[in-house]
Write a protein that holds these residues in place. Structure first.
Motif, PDB file in Angstrom:
ATOM      1  N   VAL A 194       0.822  -1.210   0.000  1.00 49.53           N
ATOM      2  CA  VAL A 194       0.000   0.000   0.000  1.00 49.53           C
ATOM      3  C   VAL A 194       0.858   1.264   0.000  1.00 49.53           C
ATOM      4  O   VAL A 194       0.428   2.320  -0.455  1.00 49.53           O
ATOM      5  CB  VAL A 194      -0.970   0.015   1.208  1.00 49.53           C
ATOM      6  N   GLU A 195       2.106   1.156   0.522  1.00 52.64           N
ATOM      7  CA  GLU A 195       2.992   2.317   0.526  1.00 52.64           C
ATOM      8  C   GLU A 195       3.518   2.634  -0.874  1.00 52.64           C
ATOM      9  O   GLU A 195       3.773   3.798  -1.192  1.00 52.64           O
ATOM     10  CB  GLU A 195       4.180   2.091   1.476  1.00 52.64           C
ATOM     11  N   GLN A 196       3.659   1.608  -1.705  1.00 51.31           N
ATOM     12  CA  GLN A 196       4.169   1.787  -3.063  1.00 51.31           C
ATOM     13  C   GLN A 196       3.365   0.897  -4.016  1.00 51.31           C
ATOM     14  O   GLN A 196       3.770  -0.235  -4.324  1.00 51.31           O
ATOM     15  CB  GLN A 196       5.661   1.433  -3.136  1.00 51.31           C
ATOM     16  N   CYS A 197       2.233   1.419  -4.464  1.00 61.10           N
ATOM     17  CA  CYS A 197       1.368   0.624  -5.359  1.00 61.10           C
ATOM     18  C   CYS A 197       0.892   1.462  -6.537  1.00 61.10           C
ATOM     19  O   CYS A 197      -0.298   1.462  -6.891  1.00 61.10           O
ATOM     20  CB  CYS A 197       0.192   0.032  -4.597  1.00 61.10           C
ATOM     21  N   ASP A 198       1.818   2.185  -7.151  1.00 60.91           N
ATOM     22  CA  ASP A 198       1.460   3.079  -8.260  1.00 60.91           C
ATOM     23  C   ASP A 198       0.862   2.306  -9.446  1.00 60.91           C
ATOM     24  O   ASP A 198      -0.077   2.780 -10.082  1.00 60.91           O
ATOM     25  CB  ASP A 198       2.685   3.866  -8.722  1.00 60.91           C
ATOM     26  N   GLU A 214      -6.972   7.318   2.148  1.00 61.94           N
ATOM     27  CA  GLU A 214      -6.258   6.486   3.121  1.00 61.94           C
ATOM     28  C   GLU A 214      -6.881   6.614   4.505  1.00 61.94           C
ATOM     29  O   GLU A 214      -7.259   7.705   4.923  1.00 61.94           O
ATOM     30  CB  GLU A 214      -4.788   6.911   3.171  1.00 61.94           C
ATOM     31  N   GLU A 215      -7.022   5.495   5.174  1.00 68.32           N
ATOM     32  CA  GLU A 215      -7.439   5.520   6.575  1.00 68.32           C
ATOM     33  C   GLU A 215      -6.552   4.563   7.361  1.00 68.32           C
ATOM     34  O   GLU A 215      -5.968   3.636   6.794  1.00 68.32           O
ATOM     35  CB  GLU A 215      -8.916   5.144   6.725  1.00 68.32           C
ATOM     36  N   LYS A 216      -6.468   4.800   8.662  1.00 66.52           N
ATOM     37  CA  LYS A 216      -5.624   3.967   9.514  1.00 66.52           C
ATOM     38  C   LYS A 216      -6.484   3.234  10.528  1.00 66.52           C
ATOM     39  O   LYS A 216      -7.401   3.804  11.114  1.00 66.52           O
ATOM     40  CB  LYS A 216      -4.559   4.816  10.211  1.00 66.52           C
ATOM     41  N   GLU A 217      -6.162   1.975  10.708  1.00 70.54           N
ATOM     42  CA  GLU A 217      -6.916   1.133  11.636  1.00 70.54           C
ATOM     43  C   GLU A 217      -5.936   0.478  12.602  1.00 70.54           C
ATOM     44  O   GLU A 217      -4.888  -0.031  12.187  1.00 70.54           O
ATOM     45  CB  GLU A 217      -7.685   0.074  10.846  1.00 70.54           C
ATOM     46  N   LYS A 225      -2.641  -0.390  10.859  1.00 73.25           N
ATOM     47  CA  LYS A 225      -2.825  -0.894   9.488  1.00 73.25           C
ATOM     48  C   LYS A 225      -3.344   0.237   8.609  1.00 73.25           C
ATOM     49  O   LYS A 225      -4.300   0.934   8.956  1.00 73.25           O
ATOM     50  CB  LYS A 225      -3.820  -2.053   9.479  1.00 73.25           C
ATOM     51  N   ILE A 226      -2.688   0.429   7.457  1.00 75.06           N
ATOM     52  CA  ILE A 226      -3.122   1.430   6.486  1.00 75.06           C
ATOM     53  C   ILE A 226      -4.054   0.757   5.484  1.00 75.06           C
ATOM     54  O   ILE A 226      -3.715  -0.278   4.897  1.00 75.06           O
ATOM     55  CB  ILE A 226      -1.927   2.060   5.750  1.00 75.06           C
ATOM     56  N   ILE A 227      -5.232   1.338   5.261  1.00 73.37           N
ATOM     57  CA  ILE A 227      -6.206   0.799   4.310  1.00 73.37           C
ATOM     58  C   ILE A 227      -6.486   1.862   3.257  1.00 73.37           C
ATOM     59  O   ILE A 227      -6.805   3.008   3.578  1.00 73.37           O
ATOM     60  CB  ILE A 227      -7.525   0.403   5.011  1.00 73.37           C
ATOM     61  N   LEU A 228      -6.357   1.483   1.987  1.00 71.57           N
ATOM     62  CA  LEU A 228      -6.668   2.373   0.875  1.00 71.57           C
ATOM     63  C   LEU A 228      -8.065   2.052   0.347  1.00 71.57           C
ATOM     64  O   LEU A 228      -8.404   0.882   0.151  1.00 71.57           O
ATOM     65  CB  LEU A 228      -5.635   2.228  -0.244  1.00 71.57           C
ATOM     66  N   ASN A 229      -8.872   3.086   0.114  1.00 76.77           N
ATOM     67  CA  ASN A 229     -10.254   2.915  -0.328  1.00 76.77           C
ATOM     68  C   ASN A 229     -10.525   3.718  -1.592  1.00 76.77           C
ATOM     69  O   ASN A 229      -9.977   4.806  -1.785  1.00 76.77           O
ATOM     70  CB  ASN A 229     -11.238   3.388   0.749  1.00 76.77           C
ATOM     71  N   SER A 230     -11.416   3.174  -2.425  1.00 85.14           N
ATOM     72  CA  SER A 230     -11.857   3.903  -3.611  1.00 85.14           C
ATOM     73  C   SER A 230     -13.208   3.357  -4.047  1.00 85.14           C
ATOM     74  O   SER A 230     -13.697   2.359  -3.515  1.00 85.14           O
ATOM     75  CB  SER A 230     -10.838   3.776  -4.751  1.00 85.14           C
ATOM     76  N   HIS A 231     -13.817   4.034  -5.027  1.00 85.83           N
ATOM     77  CA  HIS A 231     -15.086   3.566  -5.593  1.00 85.83           C
ATOM     78  C   HIS A 231     -15.110   3.897  -7.077  1.00 85.83           C
ATOM     79  O   HIS A 231     -14.391   4.780  -7.553  1.00 85.83           O
ATOM     80  CB  HIS A 231     -16.274   4.248  -4.894  1.00 85.83           C
ATOM     81  N   PHE A 241     -11.119  -1.875  -1.406  1.00 88.41           N
ATOM     82  CA  PHE A 241     -10.159  -1.502  -0.374  1.00 88.41           C
ATOM     83  C   PHE A 241      -8.991  -2.478  -0.450  1.00 88.41           C
ATOM     84  O   PHE A 241      -9.133  -3.612  -0.914  1.00 88.41           O
ATOM     85  CB  PHE A 241     -10.783  -1.473   1.030  1.00 88.41           C
ATOM     86  N   MET A 242      -7.822  -2.040   0.002  1.00 85.49           N
ATOM     87  CA  MET A 242      -6.643  -2.909  -0.022  1.00 85.49           C
ATOM     88  C   MET A 242      -5.708  -2.541   1.121  1.00 85.49           C
ATOM     89  O   MET A 242      -5.623  -1.382   1.538  1.00 85.49           O
ATOM     90  CB  MET A 242      -5.926  -2.840  -1.372  1.00 85.49           C
ATOM     91  N   TYR A 243      -5.026  -3.567   1.615  1.00 85.87           N
ATOM     92  CA  TYR A 243      -4.084  -3.369   2.716  1.00 85.87           C
ATOM     93  C   TYR A 243      -2.991  -4.422   2.625  1.00 85.87           C
ATOM     94  O   TYR A 243      -3.122  -5.414   1.895  1.00 85.87           O
ATOM     95  CB  TYR A 243      -4.794  -3.418   4.074  1.00 85.87           C
ATOM     96  N   ASN A 244      -1.908  -4.228   3.367  1.00 81.90           N
ATOM     97  CA  ASN A 244      -0.775  -5.159   3.317  1.00 81.90           C
ATOM     98  C   ASN A 244      -1.118  -6.458   4.027  1.00 81.90           C
ATOM     99  O   ASN A 244      -1.546  -6.460   5.193  1.00 81.90           O
ATOM    100  CB  ASN A 244       0.457  -4.528   3.979  1.00 81.90           C
TER     101      ASN A 244
END
Length: 466
Positions: A194-198, A214-217, A225-231, A241-244
C-alpha cells in the motif's frame, strides 16, 4: 396460341428449370475430393477459429462430422468452430461423403498484456452445477492473462478456486464468485504494497475508479494498518479496499477486495408504468374531509376503500384487481396521526412495480414522479437510502427499499406536504426510523386481517363439509 409462341414459352421454361437446377445443391452424386483450406492452424489460448472445408464437386450437398484427437488442447463444434483451450497440438478431422481430411491445430500460449491485470469486474459470473466457473467472458479474459485455475488460500484452512499466474508482475492471483446476502466480492492479490502501489492504482484509474483515500486502523495487537479505499465513479455501488497482507503461496504482499452492493429482488406485478397518474392527494391534510377523500379516490379510479385498515384519522385504499396493470401502487395509507410521531401527516404507499433497490434510481421512476408533478428530482439521498423529489408546492416524495418482518423487502413511498417536509440529515434519519415503525405496524395489521380472512374461509369450508 401459335406454334411459334408456344415453342418460345416452352424454351423459356426449360431454360429457367436448367438455371434453377444449377443453383441448387446436388443431393445425389459422389464426393471426389475433401480437404481443409489450410493444412495447419495456429490459435492463441482462449481464441476461436472457423474451419473452412473444401470439396469437389462444390455443389454436392454433404453432411460433415468433426472428430478431435485431443479436446483438452482445443474443442470443435458441429459447425467447425475451433476454440483453443490449452497450449499444445491436436488433430481435427472432418468426415463426409465417404471421405475425410485432417488439419493440425497448434494452440500457443496467449500473449499477455500486463497493462491491465486486475480481475474483470464480473461480480456474478456463471457457474455450472458442480460450482465450476463457466462464464465465457471471464474465462477468455483470464486465459489472455495466462492465469489458470488453482486453489488460493484465503485464510488458514480455507481455500477458494481462483486463477493464478505467478509470472505476472503485479496481480498473480484473483478469485471470483464470493457473495453474501448484501454484497458480491472479487478478491485479488498484489505484489506491491500500500505504501508503493502506483501500478495497481493506475490500473484502477483505467477502470474508472476515483483516487484512493487512506485511513488507519489499529489492530488488536496495537499495530497500525493502512487501508486504501476507492469507488467506481460511474457506479458508487462498486468499491475497493486494499491493505498489506502476505500470501506466501502466491508471493504477494497486498490483499485487494472489490465489493458490489447486492440488491434483493422485490415482489413486483409489472414494470414501472411511467405515465401512470396514480398518486394520492395531499388535500386530505389541507382541510378535506373523509368524504372529499373518497370522492378523489373514486374519480382517480385505481383504488377502493379498505375499512379494516382504516380509522377516522387514517384512511387506507387498496388497488383493485382490474387496475393493477395501470398503476405502480399496491395500496396507499393516508396518515393524519402517526402512531410514532403524533401529528406528523404523510402518505405511506407500497410500490409493486420496481424490481430492486437499484432500479429505484432508474429513469423510468424519475419519469413516473414527473408525471405526477414531482419534477424537482434530487436523486439519491444517502441518509434516507432512497431517491427524493419535490413538486411545485414544495411537497416532498421519498422512494426507498424497506425490509419487512415477515415477507422480504419491498419498495415504499412517502409523500409529505410542504409544511412538514424533512430536509436536514437528522430530520431524514428520524423520519425514516419512525416511518419504519409505522410500516411494521401496518403490515402486521394487514397480515392479521389476511390470516383472519383465511381462517374464516377455512371454517366456512368445514361447515359445508359437515
Amino acid at each position: 396460341m401459335s406454334r411459334t409462341t408456344l415453342l418460345s414459352l416452352l424454351i423459356g421454361v426449360a431454360l429457367f428449370a436448367l438455371t434453377s437446377c444449377d443453383d441448387d445443391p446436388v443431393s445425389g452424386g459422389q464426393l471426389t475430393k475433401l480437404s481443409f483450406a489450410s493444412e495447419t492452424i495456429t490459435v492463441a489460448e482462449g481464441q476461436t477459429y472457423q474451419l473452412e472445408v473444401l470439396q469437389e464437386p462444390k455443389e454436392l450437398k454433404v453432411d460433415f462430422v468433426y472428430s478431435n484427437d485431443n479436446p483438452e488442447i482445443a474443442t470443435v463444434n458441429a459447425m467447425g468452430l475451433v476454440r483453443a483451450v490449452h497450449e499444445g497440438t491436436t488433430k481435427i478431422t472432418v468426415h463426409g461423403g465417404g471421405l475425410q481430411a485432417s488439419v493440425l491445430v497448434t494452440v500457443e500460449k496467449a500473449k499477455i498484456n500486463t497493462d491491465q491485470e486486475l480481475p474483470l469486474l464480473a461480480f456474478d459470473p456463471e457457474y455450472d452445477m458442480a460450482r465450476n466457473l463457466i462464464d465465457e467472458e471471464v474465462l477468455q479474459y483470464e486465459h489472455a492473462l495466462g492465469r489458470v485455475v488453482r486453489n488460493i488460500c484465503y485464510t488458514e484452512g480455507l481455500y477458494y478456486l481462483g486463477f493464478v499466474n505467478k509470472e505476472l508482475p503485479t496481480i498473480p492471483g484473483v478469485i471470483y464468485g464470493i457473495q453474501s446476502a448484501k454484497e458480491y466480492y472479487i478478491l485479488a492479490y498484489g505484489k506491491e504494497t500500500v505504501e508503493q502501489c502506483d501500478r495497481t492504482k493506475e490500473m484502477f484509474r483505467k477502470l474508472g475508479f476515483a483516487p484512493f483515500t487512506e485511513e488507519k486502523e489499529v489492530a488488536g495487537d496495537g499495530a497500525e494498518k493502512i487501508i486504501l479505499n476507492s469507488h467506481k465513479e460511474d457506479d458508487p455501488d462498486v468499491t475497493v479496499f486494499m491493505y498489506n497482507e502476505v500470501n506466501e503461496e502466491l508471493g504477494t504482499k497486498m490483499y485487494i477486495q472489490l465489493n458490489k452492493k447486492r440488491y434483493p429482488e422485490f415482489k413486483t406485478q409489472h414494470p414501472v408504468v411511467e405515465t401512470a397518474k396514480d398518486f394520492p392527494t395531499l388535500d386530505f391534510f389541507k382541510g378535506a374531509d373523509n368524504d372529499a377523500l373518497q370522492a378523489f379516490e373514486d374519480k382517480l379510479g385505481f383504488r377502493q376503500f379498505n375499512g379494516d385498515q382504516s380509522s377516522d384519522d387514517n384512511r387506507s385504499y387498496d388497488t383493485t384487481p382490474e387496475q393493477i396493470a395501470k398503476t405502480n401502487l399496491e395500496w396507499v395509507f393516508y396518515v393524519r396521526k402517526s402512531s410514532s410521531q403524533g401529528d406528523l401527516q404523510y402518505i405511506n404507499c407500497q410500490v409493486f412495480a420496481i424490481p430492486n433497490e437499484y432500479e429505484i434510481r432508474s429513469e423510468a421512476v424519475k419519469n413516473w414522479l414527473a408525471a405526477n408533478g414531482f419534477t424537482d428530482y434530487k436523486g439519491y439521498v444517502p441518509e434516507h437510502m432512497g431517491v427524493e423529489a419535490f413538486n411545485a408546492n414544495g411537497d416532498q416524495c421519498f422512494l426507498y427499499a424497506q425490509p419487512t418482518d415477515y415477507d422480504g423487502t419491498f419498495c415504499w413511498m412517502q409523500i409529505i406536504d410542504a409544511s412538514h417536509a424533512v430536509k436536514t440529515v437528522a430530520a431524514r434519519k428520524a423520519f425514516r426510523e419512525s416511518v419504519s415503525q409505522d410500516i411494521r405496524k401496518i403490515l402486521n395489521q394487514r397480515m392479521l386481517t389476511k390470516q383472519k380472512g383465511l381462517y374464516q374461509t377455512f371454517q366456512s369450508v368445514l361447515e359445508t363439509q359437515r
